[in-house]
Enzyme design. Sequence first.
Site, PDB file in Angstrom:
ATOM      1  N   GLN A  12      -0.876   6.194  -6.001  1.00 30.46           N
ATOM      2  CA  GLN A  12      -1.750   6.466  -7.137  1.00 30.46           C
ATOM      3  C   GLN A  12      -2.404   7.796  -6.857  1.00 30.46           C
ATOM      4  O   GLN A  12      -2.658   8.133  -5.703  1.00 30.46           O
ATOM      5  CB  GLN A  12      -2.782   5.356  -7.260  1.00 30.46           C
ATOM      6  CG  GLN A  12      -3.391   5.209  -8.614  1.00 30.46           C
ATOM      7  CD  GLN A  12      -4.083   3.868  -8.731  1.00 30.46           C
ATOM      8  OE1 GLN A  12      -4.775   3.457  -7.805  1.00 30.46           O
ATOM      9  NE2 GLN A  12      -3.922   3.192  -9.852  1.00 30.46           N
ATOM     10  N   THR A  69      -6.476   5.727  -1.852  1.00 31.68           N
ATOM     11  CA  THR A  69      -6.610   4.442  -2.516  1.00 31.68           C
ATOM     12  C   THR A  69      -5.647   3.502  -1.810  1.00 31.68           C
ATOM     13  O   THR A  69      -4.699   3.959  -1.173  1.00 31.68           O
ATOM     14  CB  THR A  69      -6.255   4.510  -4.019  1.00 31.68           C
ATOM     15  OG1 THR A  69      -6.100   3.173  -4.532  1.00 31.68           O
ATOM     16  CG2 THR A  69      -4.955   5.244  -4.267  1.00 31.68           C
ATOM     17  N   THR A  70      -5.872   2.219  -1.951  1.00 28.39           N
ATOM     18  CA  THR A  70      -4.956   1.243  -1.362  1.00 28.39           C
ATOM     19  C   THR A  70      -3.959   0.753  -2.410  1.00 28.39           C
ATOM     20  O   THR A  70      -3.233  -0.204  -2.195  1.00 28.39           O
ATOM     21  CB  THR A  70      -5.776   0.103  -0.726  1.00 28.39           C
ATOM     22  OG1 THR A  70      -6.764   0.702   0.126  1.00 28.39           O
ATOM     23  CG2 THR A  70      -4.932  -0.808   0.154  1.00 28.39           C
ATOM     24  N   HIS A  71      -3.940   1.415  -3.570  1.00 25.11           N
ATOM     25  CA  HIS A  71      -3.046   0.980  -4.643  1.00 25.11           C
ATOM     26  C   HIS A  71      -1.644   1.547  -4.459  1.00 25.11           C
ATOM     27  O   HIS A  71      -1.203   2.412  -5.206  1.00 25.11           O
ATOM     28  CB  HIS A  71      -3.628   1.371  -6.000  1.00 25.11           C
ATOM     29  CG  HIS A  71      -4.995   0.788  -6.223  1.00 25.11           C
ATOM     30  ND1 HIS A  71      -5.912   1.346  -7.076  1.00 25.11           N
ATOM     31  CD2 HIS A  71      -5.590  -0.302  -5.702  1.00 25.11           C
ATOM     32  CE1 HIS A  71      -7.020   0.615  -7.064  1.00 25.11           C
ATOM     33  NE2 HIS A  71      -6.858  -0.381  -6.233  1.00 25.11           N
ATOM     34  N   LEU A  72      -0.988   1.059  -3.433  1.00 22.22           N
ATOM     35  CA  LEU A  72       0.405   1.418  -3.185  1.00 22.22           C
ATOM     36  C   LEU A  72       1.284   0.527  -4.048  1.00 22.22           C
ATOM     37  O   LEU A  72       0.918  -0.606  -4.372  1.00 22.22           O
ATOM     38  CB  LEU A  72       0.723   1.214  -1.705  1.00 22.22           C
ATOM     39  CG  LEU A  72      -0.081   2.120  -0.760  1.00 22.22           C
ATOM     40  CD1 LEU A  72      -0.338   1.426   0.556  1.00 22.22           C
ATOM     41  CD2 LEU A  72       0.649   3.424  -0.549  1.00 22.22           C
TER      42      LEU A  72
END
Lengths: 595, 216
Positions: free
Chosen positions: A350, A521-524
């Site tokens: 992201q 972000t950790t939105h992989l």
Amino acid sequence: MSDDARRLHPVDVVIVGGGWAGSIMAKEMTEAGRSVVMLERGPYRSTAADGAYPASIDELEANFRYKLFQDLSKNTVTIRNNSQQTALPYRRMAAFLPGEGVGGAGLHWSGVHFRMPPDDLRLRTRVIEKYGAKFIPEGMNLQDYGVSYEELEPFFDKAEKVFGTSGEAYMVKGQVVGKGNVFSPSRSDHFPLPALKDVYTAHLFRKAAEEVGFHPYSLPAANASRQYINPYGAQMGPCNFCGYCSGYACYMYSKASPNVNILPVLRRHPLFELRAGCHVLKVELDADGRRATGVTYTDPDGRVVTQPAEMVILTAFQFHNVRLMLLSGIGRPYDPVHNEGVVGRNFVYQNVTTSNVWLDRSIDTNQYIGAGGGGVAFDDFNSENFDHGPLGFVGGSPVWVNQAGVKAIAAARSGGPPGTPRWGSAWKAGVIDTYRHSLRIDAHGANMAYRDVYLDLDPTWKDAYGQPLLRMTFDWKDNDIRMNRYVVDRIGDVAKAMGARRVNLTKREFGKPFDTRQYQTTHLGGGAVMGNDPGTSALNRYLQSWDVHNVFVIGANAFPQGTGYNPTGMVAALAYWAAHHIRTTYLSHPGPLAG
Amino acid sequence: MQGLAGVTACSTVLASPPGHTSRPTPYAPRFFTPAEWAFLIAACDRLIPADENGPGALALDVPRFIDMQMGTPYASGAQWYMQGPFVQGPDNLGYQLPYAPRDLYRRGIAGMNAHAATRHGRPFAGLAPALQDDLLHGAENGSMIFGDMPSTVFFDQLLANVMEGAFSDPVHGGNTGLGGWTMLGFPGARADFMDWVDRYGAHYPLGSVSISGETA
């Protein structure tokens, strides 16, 4: 591995990973009368113990010693920017923060709870319709999900009701009903709870965005704006804007988590068993590799154990799902040279940058007040809500003030305005001014998939169990950088309308590689994506492996592109969607659901 | 001239009467040797100096915080992936040395003192503040290397822990008297703003509170 392993009594369904997706699938499968074992590699966790006030709201332990996060000493990934480099281990938490323990990242997330925009679900088709196939840059693996918003709508609705999501609808059953996001599609029902109050910074942002001519709305938040009892009978308390969401187990029981919203009910079910401290090593397949027979894992005493099962559902974090498929030989690994194979393909992230706005010193922005999912956004430059034709890039960004509660260490480390020293008296003056009188605006952008951005197994580094680490090959691409720069300029317009004393617009820079040292972000996402073509997707549109029909894989790994929205709402809806088709079709007729 | 100005400023601090706010609480370090401790105190005093904006790192007992942290699993590298091989690569791919925080301090302080001795004939703690600042800037900008450890690695570790010590809950040994939080305007464990969320732009009237119930 299985030869000397202990074999346990078979169960109907084994679920790998005890977060949102695992808890939803376990709930659904026990409702269908199936026996379920859920394996979680991390420790047992509950809000009562891990969210006890005041001991749990310790910023050092929660956000800087990563109390609820993945234990990197046991297992991590390696990262490189391109396939000519040697990937190196991600040794310290920084760019992304995966979770671990019962509840997974669902225990310590923030709570922003979106539905996927309809155009995002068919982005390839939409882009070709609007701009022609030549608009898609060379090397971009742009794809559709193979499922429509209309098909997913009942499951978005169900997830919101289970999560106790607060928000204001724009359109219900085709009728305009409120001041929600004008770009959002029609809903079958309102949000279960009204929107959270705007914190001051969000209030200012809303006014300024309106003034500029954009269309601000309240972020949908899985932080309860009122007391709530969900359809399972689980109870939530009203959010008090304490500011301790991300990284914490909500002490108010206001932020939805598997631990509050599902597990208290599920754990009483006689067909359900939760085993914490169990690290799954591989999915066992039968001799011809077409059917899973169970999983092998290490138990808390370090013994290798095999759990036979009729169905295996992988619900670990995005990249752990992909890694388990690669380690188990489920699906053909991706080959970036020939753009063939599917497991590891379309690895996405992201594209987030945070800009800062300083207001007059007579105004306190009170940044410590916040709700993780709360805030105000506008979608005028997200998805296909604007004309990309003259701009020449694919993708977009929602823009928002999502003040989740800025705490002291984080504030100190982010420092003052650009150019301020990182220490000494000048730093002190800058950080005090910034903390008291500024606010943050995010461009929370999509990230497209590219042929040379992918996941595979690392040839050198191993985890604590002797298995290869997952290797990420990732960098920012020109298309995504241009998108970010265009949207961030729009933030400049809003900041001006806010009466900013000073503005720092943060844009992604050309030629600057992805930096693993800075939180992004950790939105992989992606790596084992869903779709209608087995040549370009690891999973069919029901999140079932094309190759091993009794393996379902639920998570953001299924996203063909990185979305501008936070992924959890989509992951939860996909879990309910897959569960629905398993319950209504697969259980009575086990076999491929598509193709 | 810069050096002389620094000496003057330094003597002003040293001449302060007992009980001056820049003095840390008496504490016997468990991890750091006397020479390391002297470095740590001197460096903390430069990184967050006491000034008109509030207390410095010494009054906030940041050195004590760091020494206490050295006794936690974090300091032994228990939370980092520490399996070899250790291969150095571009900076943006992150930390790749085999050293846990305890090792970083041991090697980093020795390196800083060695550079201080080579350049100025005495350890870091004995230098005038302006010279200390020069060395710290050098470490920050990567102009030194301590064996196989670039000075930035040590500096970033130190600065991160200094910030943690000044602004974490006092239960960890720093932020004495909630001075860090008060300076910043952070209410700490207050954590209930139901009645303040829509008091737009107003100054929050209550002082900070810690996990143990200490108030400021």
